[in-house]
Motif scaffolding. Sequence first.
Motif, PDB file in Angstrom:
ATOM      1  N   ALA A  10      27.421  -5.992   6.793  1.00 41.74           N
ATOM      2  CA  ALA A  10      26.704  -6.372   5.576  1.00 41.74           C
ATOM      3  C   ALA A  10      25.494  -5.469   5.359  1.00 41.74           C
ATOM      4  N   CYS A  11      24.803  -5.136   6.426  1.00 36.39           N
ATOM      5  CA  CYS A  11      23.665  -4.220   6.328  1.00 36.39           C
ATOM      6  C   CYS A  11      24.122  -2.861   5.815  1.00 36.39           C
ATOM      7  N   GLU A  12      25.234  -2.406   6.328  1.00 34.42           N
ATOM      8  CA  GLU A  12      25.765  -1.109   5.888  1.00 34.42           C
ATOM      9  C   GLU A  12      26.131  -1.142   4.405  1.00 34.42           C
ATOM     10  N   VAL A  13      26.801  -2.180   3.975  1.00 29.63           N
ATOM     11  CA  VAL A  13      27.187  -2.319   2.569  1.00 29.63           C
ATOM     12  C   VAL A  13      25.952  -2.329   1.670  1.00 29.63           C
ATOM     13  N   MET A  14      24.905  -3.006   2.128  1.00 29.73           N
ATOM     14  CA  MET A  14      23.689  -3.157   1.325  1.00 29.73           C
ATOM     15  C   MET A  14      22.753  -1.960   1.414  1.00 29.73           C
ATOM     16  N   LEU A  24      17.766 -10.980   0.371  1.00 32.64           N
ATOM     17  CA  LEU A  24      17.828 -12.379   0.774  1.00 32.64           C
ATOM     18  C   LEU A  24      16.445 -13.045   0.734  1.00 32.64           C
ATOM     19  N   GLY A  25      15.395 -12.227   0.621  1.00 39.41           N
ATOM     20  CA  GLY A  25      14.039 -12.761   0.582  1.00 39.41           C
ATOM     21  C   GLY A  25      13.557 -13.291   1.923  1.00 39.41           C
ATOM     22  N   ILE A  26      14.005 -12.625   2.992  1.00 42.51           N
ATOM     23  CA  ILE A  26      13.626 -13.057   4.339  1.00 42.51           C
ATOM     24  C   ILE A  26      13.094 -11.866   5.129  1.00 42.51           C
ATOM     25  N   PRO A  27      12.377 -12.123   6.226  1.00 42.18           N
ATOM     26  CA  PRO A  27      11.864 -11.035   7.052  1.00 42.18           C
ATOM     27  C   PRO A  27      12.980 -10.259   7.761  1.00 42.18           C
ATOM     28  N   VAL A  28      12.769  -8.980   7.929  1.00 46.21           N
ATOM     29  CA  VAL A  28      13.745  -8.116   8.610  1.00 46.21           C
ATOM     30  C   VAL A  28      14.075  -8.629  10.022  1.00 46.21           C
ATOM     31  N   ILE A  49      25.381 -13.723   1.434  1.00 47.03           N
ATOM     32  CA  ILE A  49      25.816 -12.423   1.944  1.00 47.03           C
ATOM     33  C   ILE A  49      27.194 -12.080   1.403  1.00 47.03           C
ATOM     34  N   GLU A  50      28.082 -13.048   1.355  1.00 52.48           N
ATOM     35  CA  GLU A  50      29.407 -12.814   0.797  1.00 52.48           C
ATOM     36  C   GLU A  50      29.297 -12.342  -0.657  1.00 52.48           C
ATOM     37  N   GLY A  54      29.896  -8.395  -2.352  1.00 50.12           N
ATOM     38  CA  GLY A  54      31.095  -8.392  -3.171  1.00 50.12           C
ATOM     39  C   GLY A  54      32.337  -8.801  -2.406  1.00 50.12           C
ATOM     40  N   GLY A  55      32.161  -9.639  -1.390  1.00 48.89           N
ATOM     41  CA  GLY A  55      33.282 -10.119  -0.598  1.00 48.89           C
ATOM     42  C   GLY A  55      33.704  -9.195   0.527  1.00 48.89           C
ATOM     43  N   GLU A  56      32.999  -8.087   0.704  1.00 46.13           N
ATOM     44  CA  GLU A  56      33.339  -7.179   1.814  1.00 46.13           C
ATOM     45  C   GLU A  56      33.051  -7.825   3.165  1.00 46.13           C
TER      46      GLU A  56
END
Length: 78
Positions: A10-14, A24-28, A49-50, A54-56
């Motif tokens: 998810a990090c990679e996609v984003m 997400l509005g949260i701390p790293v 996250i989903e 985009g469902g990845e």
Amino acid sequence: MPDFQPVRDACEVMGGMTKLANKLGIPVPVVSGWAAGTRPVPIIRCVEIEELTGGEVTRKQLRPHDWWQIWPELRGEG
């Protein structure tokens, strides 16, 4: 404990952990804990996250041990 690959995906996609955390509005460090596998991804964040990826990266991937209890409607999906 090994890295939790779905969060890393998810990090990679984003575009990185910081970008995912910001969306997400949260701390790293919270995302870092998920990625390290030391903290489970909260249920509400799985849906976010989903959607953000985009469902990845799916809820099933993020909660592999209990997704069928949380989202029973997904049981019939491949």
